[in-house]
Write an enzyme that holds these catalytic residues in place. Sequence first.
Site, PDB file in Angstrom:
ATOM      1  N   GLY A 181       0.825  -1.211   0.000  1.00 17.92           N
ATOM      2  CA  GLY A 181       0.000   0.000   0.000  1.00 17.92           C
ATOM      3  C   GLY A 181       0.857   1.258   0.000  1.00 17.92           C
ATOM      4  O   GLY A 181       1.572   1.526   0.967  1.00 17.92           O
ATOM      5  N   GLY A 183       0.063   4.569   0.046  1.00 18.93           N
ATOM      6  CA  GLY A 183      -0.720   5.780   0.328  1.00 18.93           C
ATOM      7  C   GLY A 183      -0.021   6.598   1.407  1.00 18.93           C
ATOM      8  O   GLY A 183       1.208   6.565   1.532  1.00 18.93           O
ATOM      9  N   THR A 271      -0.602  -1.273   4.766  1.00 18.29           N
ATOM     10  CA  THR A 271      -1.227   0.058   4.900  1.00 18.29           C
ATOM     11  C   THR A 271      -2.102   0.296   3.666  1.00 18.29           C
ATOM     12  O   THR A 271      -1.735   1.024   2.756  1.00 18.29           O
ATOM     13  CB  THR A 271      -0.159   1.172   4.995  1.00 18.29           C
ATOM     14  N   GLY A 273      -5.371   1.327   3.821  1.00 23.11           N
ATOM     15  CA  GLY A 273      -6.541   2.127   4.164  1.00 23.11           C
ATOM     16  C   GLY A 273      -7.040   1.819   5.568  1.00 23.11           C
ATOM     17  O   GLY A 273      -6.558   0.902   6.230  1.00 23.11           O
ATOM     18  N   ALA A 322      -7.293  14.276  11.321  1.00 25.11           N
ATOM     19  CA  ALA A 322      -7.500  14.748  12.695  1.00 25.11           C
ATOM     20  C   ALA A 322      -8.168  16.116  12.737  1.00 25.11           C
ATOM     21  O   ALA A 322      -9.064  16.358  13.557  1.00 25.11           O
ATOM     22  CB  ALA A 322      -6.153  14.797  13.411  1.00 25.11           C
ATOM     23  N   HIS A 446      10.473  38.778   3.597  1.00 22.31           N
ATOM     24  CA  HIS A 446      11.589  38.196   2.834  1.00 22.31           C
ATOM     25  C   HIS A 446      12.781  37.970   3.762  1.00 22.31           C
ATOM     26  O   HIS A 446      13.043  38.816   4.629  1.00 22.31           O
ATOM     27  CB  HIS A 446      11.995  39.159   1.714  1.00 22.31           C
TER      28      HIS A 446
HETATM   29  P1  FAD Z   1      -9.537   8.385  16.957  1.00 22.15           P
HETATM   30  O1  FAD Z   1      -8.357   9.241  17.051  1.00 22.15           O
HETATM   31  O2  FAD Z   1      -9.402   7.049  16.329  1.00 22.15           O
HETATM   32  O3  FAD Z   1     -10.075   8.211  18.442  1.00 22.15           O
HETATM   33  C1  FAD Z   1     -11.103   7.346  18.754  1.00 22.15           C
HETATM   34  C2  FAD Z   1     -10.993   6.986  20.216  1.00 22.15           C
HETATM   35  O4  FAD Z   1     -12.164   6.250  20.586  1.00 22.15           O
HETATM   36  C3  FAD Z   1      -9.805   6.075  20.544  1.00 22.15           C
HETATM   37  O5  FAD Z   1      -9.036   6.647  21.565  1.00 22.15           O
HETATM   38  C4  FAD Z   1     -10.452   4.760  20.970  1.00 22.15           C
HETATM   39  O6  FAD Z   1      -9.700   4.095  21.996  1.00 22.15           O
HETATM   40  C5  FAD Z   1     -11.800   5.220  21.494  1.00 22.15           C
HETATM   41  N1  FAD Z   1     -12.860   4.197  21.440  1.00 22.15           N
HETATM   42  C6  FAD Z   1     -13.217   3.451  20.359  1.00 22.15           C
HETATM   43  N2  FAD Z   1     -14.246   2.665  20.685  1.00 22.15           N
HETATM   44  C7  FAD Z   1     -14.536   2.907  21.984  1.00 22.15           C
HETATM   45  C8  FAD Z   1     -15.506   2.389  22.885  1.00 22.15           C
HETATM   46  N3  FAD Z   1     -16.390   1.456  22.534  1.00 22.15           N
HETATM   47  N4  FAD Z   1     -15.522   2.840  24.162  1.00 22.15           N
HETATM   48  C9  FAD Z   1     -14.622   3.785  24.558  1.00 22.15           C
HETATM   49  N5  FAD Z   1     -13.703   4.316  23.740  1.00 22.15           N
HETATM   50  C10 FAD Z   1     -13.659   3.884  22.473  1.00 22.15           C
HETATM   51  N6  FAD Z   1      -4.357  12.636  10.458  1.00 22.15           N
HETATM   52  C11 FAD Z   1      -3.914  13.888  10.256  1.00 22.15           C
HETATM   53  O7  FAD Z   1      -4.734  14.806  10.137  1.00 22.15           O
HETATM   54  N7  FAD Z   1      -2.575  14.161  10.186  1.00 22.15           N
HETATM   55  C12 FAD Z   1      -1.640  13.202  10.307  1.00 22.15           C
HETATM   56  O8  FAD Z   1      -0.448  13.479  10.242  1.00 22.15           O
HETATM   57  C13 FAD Z   1      -2.067  11.876  10.517  1.00 22.15           C
HETATM   58  N8  FAD Z   1      -1.187  10.867  10.656  1.00 22.15           N
HETATM   59  C14 FAD Z   1      -1.619   9.607  10.891  1.00 22.15           C
HETATM   60  C15 FAD Z   1      -0.689   8.586  11.016  1.00 22.15           C
HETATM   61  C16 FAD Z   1      -1.104   7.286  11.237  1.00 22.15           C
HETATM   62  C17 FAD Z   1      -0.084   6.193  11.378  1.00 22.15           C
HETATM   63  C18 FAD Z   1      -2.488   7.004  11.370  1.00 22.15           C
HETATM   64  C19 FAD Z   1      -2.964   5.601  11.660  1.00 22.15           C
HETATM   65  C20 FAD Z   1      -3.427   8.002  11.235  1.00 22.15           C
HETATM   66  C21 FAD Z   1      -3.004   9.314  10.987  1.00 22.15           C
HETATM   67  N9  FAD Z   1      -3.914  10.358  10.825  1.00 22.15           N
HETATM   68  C22 FAD Z   1      -3.466  11.625  10.592  1.00 22.15           C
HETATM   69  C23 FAD Z   1      -5.365  10.133  10.921  1.00 22.15           C
HETATM   70  C24 FAD Z   1      -5.872  10.561  12.324  1.00 22.15           C
HETATM   71  O9  FAD Z   1      -5.181   9.833  13.300  1.00 22.15           O
HETATM   72  C25 FAD Z   1      -7.368  10.317  12.428  1.00 22.15           C
HETATM   73  O10 FAD Z   1      -8.035  10.974  11.379  1.00 22.15           O
HETATM   74  C26 FAD Z   1      -7.890  10.845  13.758  1.00 22.15           C
HETATM   75  O11 FAD Z   1      -7.244  10.227  14.841  1.00 22.15           O
HETATM   76  C27 FAD Z   1      -9.389  10.611  13.859  1.00 22.15           C
HETATM   77  O12 FAD Z   1      -9.840  11.123  15.069  1.00 22.15           O
HETATM   78  P2  FAD Z   1     -11.155  10.540  15.784  1.00 22.15           P
HETATM   79  O13 FAD Z   1     -11.334  11.395  16.981  1.00 22.15           O
HETATM   80  O14 FAD Z   1     -12.234  10.397  14.803  1.00 22.15           O
HETATM   81  O15 FAD Z   1     -10.760   9.047  16.208  1.00 22.15           O
HETATM   82  P1  NAI Z   2      -4.471   5.297   1.935  1.00 24.45           P
HETATM   83  O1  NAI Z   2      -5.877   5.213   1.500  1.00 24.45           O
HETATM   84  O2  NAI Z   2      -3.803   6.587   2.060  1.00 24.45           O
HETATM   85  O3  NAI Z   2      -3.572   4.416   0.958  1.00 24.45           O
HETATM   86  C1  NAI Z   2      -3.807   3.054   0.732  1.00 24.45           C
HETATM   87  C2  NAI Z   2      -3.067   2.648  -0.527  1.00 24.45           C
HETATM   88  O4  NAI Z   2      -3.081   1.234  -0.581  1.00 24.45           O
HETATM   89  C3  NAI Z   2      -3.712   3.161  -1.809  1.00 24.45           C
HETATM   90  O5  NAI Z   2      -2.721   3.731  -2.619  1.00 24.45           O
HETATM   91  C4  NAI Z   2      -4.308   1.902  -2.435  1.00 24.45           C
HETATM   92  O6  NAI Z   2      -4.291   1.933  -3.841  1.00 24.45           O
HETATM   93  C5  NAI Z   2      -3.356   0.839  -1.920  1.00 24.45           C
HETATM   94  N1  NAI Z   2      -3.932  -0.510  -1.848  1.00 24.45           N
HETATM   95  C6  NAI Z   2      -5.187  -0.875  -1.493  1.00 24.45           C
HETATM   96  N2  NAI Z   2      -5.312  -2.230  -1.499  1.00 24.45           N
HETATM   97  C7  NAI Z   2      -4.102  -2.712  -1.857  1.00 24.45           C
HETATM   98  C8  NAI Z   2      -3.567  -4.029  -2.031  1.00 24.45           C
HETATM   99  N3  NAI Z   2      -4.318  -5.097  -1.806  1.00 24.45           N
HETATM  100  N4  NAI Z   2      -2.280  -4.152  -2.396  1.00 24.45           N
HETATM  101  C9  NAI Z   2      -1.490  -3.045  -2.608  1.00 24.45           C
HETATM  102  N5  NAI Z   2      -1.941  -1.784  -2.467  1.00 24.45           N
HETATM  103  C10 NAI Z   2      -3.221  -1.617  -2.080  1.00 24.45           C
HETATM  104  O7  NAI Z   2      -4.443   4.476   3.320  1.00 24.45           O
HETATM  105  P2  NAI Z   2      -3.395   4.437   4.503  1.00 24.45           P
HETATM  106  O8  NAI Z   2      -2.037   4.784   4.041  1.00 24.45           O
HETATM  107  O9  NAI Z   2      -3.606   3.135   5.176  1.00 24.45           O
HETATM  108  O10 NAI Z   2      -3.909   5.602   5.445  1.00 24.45           O
HETATM  109  C11 NAI Z   2      -5.251   5.552   5.966  1.00 24.45           C
HETATM  110  C12 NAI Z   2      -5.781   6.926   6.242  1.00 24.45           C
HETATM  111  O11 NAI Z   2      -5.170   7.470   7.402  1.00 24.45           O
HETATM  112  C13 NAI Z   2      -5.501   7.952   5.154  1.00 24.45           C
HETATM  113  O12 NAI Z   2      -6.423   7.851   4.109  1.00 24.45           O
HETATM  114  C14 NAI Z   2      -5.634   9.242   5.898  1.00 24.45           C
HETATM  115  O13 NAI Z   2      -6.992   9.571   6.000  1.00 24.45           O
HETATM  116  C15 NAI Z   2      -5.093   8.883   7.279  1.00 24.45           C
HETATM  117  N6  NAI Z   2      -3.690   9.301   7.409  1.00 24.45           N
HETATM  118  C16 NAI Z   2      -3.370  10.625   7.260  1.00 24.45           C
HETATM  119  C17 NAI Z   2      -2.074  11.049   7.360  1.00 24.45           C
HETATM  120  C18 NAI Z   2      -1.778  12.497   7.197  1.00 24.45           C
HETATM  121  O14 NAI Z   2      -2.695  13.300   7.238  1.00 24.45           O
HETATM  122  N7  NAI Z   2      -0.524  12.882   7.002  1.00 24.45           N
HETATM  123  C19 NAI Z   2      -0.972  10.136   7.621  1.00 24.45           C
HETATM  124  C20 NAI Z   2      -1.406   8.778   7.756  1.00 24.45           C
HETATM  125  C21 NAI Z   2      -2.715   8.397   7.660  1.00 24.45           C
END
Ligand code: FAD
Ligand code: NAI
Length: 487
Positions: A181, A183, A271, A273, A322, A446
């Site tokens: 993946g 992405g 990774t 999605g 986020a 600048h």
């Molecule tokens: P979450 O942050 O997922 O929070 C949900 C919370 O609900 C969790 O703490 C969980 O424990 C709790 N919960 C779930 N079910 C229950 C339950 N039944 N009872 C009690 N508690 C519960 N987004 C960005 O904008 N910028 C980035 O740089 C970025 N980097 C990322 C990097 C990675 C590796 C990943 C995985 C995601 C990244 N994201 C990034 C995406 C971002 O983390 C999410 O969009 C964001 O956290 C969503 O916020 P949320 O409040 O919807 O849910």
């Molecule tokens: P993604 O949707 O960004 O990328 C997934 C990639 O996997 C795509 O390019 C897709 O074509 C590919 N893919 C799907 N199935 C596949 C397969 N079977 N084999 C090979 N490739 C395949 O998803 P990702 O990276 O898991 O991130 C999830 C979400 O978390 C993002 O969409 C974003 O919303 C959030 N996120 C945001 C960040 C940020 O804001 N900087 C950083 C990390 C995550």
Amino acid sequence: MLESYDVIVIGAGPGGYVCAIRCAQNGLRTGIVEREFLGGVCLNVGCIPSKAMISAAHFFHRLKHDASAMGIHVNGVSLEFSKLKEWKQSVCQRMSQGVSTLLKGNKVDVFWGDAQFTSDKELKVVSSSKETVVLKAKNFVIATGSRPVSIPGFEYDETHVLSSTGALNLDQLPDHLLIIGGGYIGLEIGGYLADLGSKITVLEAGSSFLTSVVDPDCAQVVVKKMQKKGVTLITEALAKSYRKTKNGKVILEYVHKNRTEQIEGDKILVTVGRKPNTDAPLLKNLNLTRTEQGFIKTDPQRRTSIGHIFAIGDIAGQPMLAHKASYEGILVADVLAGKNRVYDAKCVPSVVFTDPEIASVGLTETQAKSQGYPVLVGKFPFAANGRAVSMMHTEGFVKMVADQKNHVVLGVHIVGPEASNLISEAALAIEMGARLEDLALTIHPHPTLGETLMEAAEVTLGHGIHILQPEGTKRSTMSRPIPESPG
Ligand code: FAD
Ligand code: NAI
């Protein structure tokens, strides 16, 4: 024990904790339920730890590769991975502790445990020690986020097959990581591990990287830089299966352009999605309407099909970012306080924290054209910006897309240094309905990277100062109405 609230928020991620704080600020008796960590995925296993690792890795890579060009000779630069991990954890703990302090200071009651609706008016919270609290509230906000999608044959065991959480918590730097993946997560984590010294191979099913999320010109800059650093990027590659070897490695089998290939690595990171946590037991007793993609369906105030239950953040739809979650959190808190608000943001900026970073807001050139806009497009390269040159960060550009009829800015796409920090000016421009002239005639200090936005607007108008535009480039007259009563 039974407690009664104006609002109970479920999930303390950037959607939930922000919503709870604003609810309390709005005078509502507020509780929040969290089962794992304050700050959610973002602060604990997402945005923050990944950006901490990225900062450290860029620093390390620059010391090794760029410092000597500036006459700085650093001998014996080495990596203590366990110390890096410790530092990264301390960053997350500090952020999560900050959320705890803010919730307490705003008098939000925190309930630790797994929440489950028993009816649309009542929630049961079971703690890890199996103690149960029953919470009643006039309104509920579901902010329980998302989790990684898995693919058949590659179930996560966090030893051989890692999710992003496992990859962010590695104890050792892998020699060779295979990533399925290409992405956001694949390229961010793959990028920083490559900077730290791992060999990285990314298998992407699609025909290019990041195309669904960013302007293809921007993605191309990152792809080239990753390749230059030795990362192997393979498109149209479908992972089929893997097996473990006797020496603890993995052999991954994939199909590439109708040929079956094999590749050996230490671990596999999947990774492909993330999906909303809508199938969780939490919701089993509620009959909430879902969208076709499986998100909880909401109206423009983020009300679900049950009027006093709201949903925000990743569980309520794309983009799963986020800042979108937090925006919705504040929106719902204001709606609950009786304010007449709906989701009316024109755009949500996005950033991919690769090297260089890609930041986008608004429409891409292709999207604008397919929506019928006559478009003006201009690009200004970082190589022509004094600050970028002095930072030795000259890759990339700012690309501006505007409506040809009235010069209103439709989209801005940046690939280059500090793109993540530059994009907010563009987001404000789009929110305010700014025209190219507004950006071009705003005095930018600048020498700064921010000047590239002003210059890109000028290039789009045909007036580039610091780049030569082809002869015959159409120059628009550049003016803004003079205010009737200055001052
Ligand atoms: P979450 O942050 O997922 O929070 C949900 C919370 O609900 C969790 O703490 C969980 O424990 C709790 N919960 C779930 N079910 C229950 C339950 N039944 N009872 C009690 N508690 C519960 N987004 C960005 O904008 N910028 C980035 O740089 C970025 N980097 C990322 C990097 C990675 C590796 C990943 C995985 C995601 C990244 N994201 C990034 C995406 C971002 O983390 C999410 O969009 C964001 O956290 C969503 O916020 P949320 O409040 O919807 O849910
Ligand atoms: P993604 O949707 O960004 O990328 C997934 C990639 O996997 C795509 O390019 C897709 O074509 C590919 N893919 C799907 N199935 C596949 C397969 N079977 N084999 C090979 N490739 C395949 O998803 P990702 O990276 O898991 O991130 C999830 C979400 O978390 C993002 O969409 C974003 O919303 C959030 N996120 C945001 C960040 C940020 O804001 N900087 C950083 C990390 C995550």
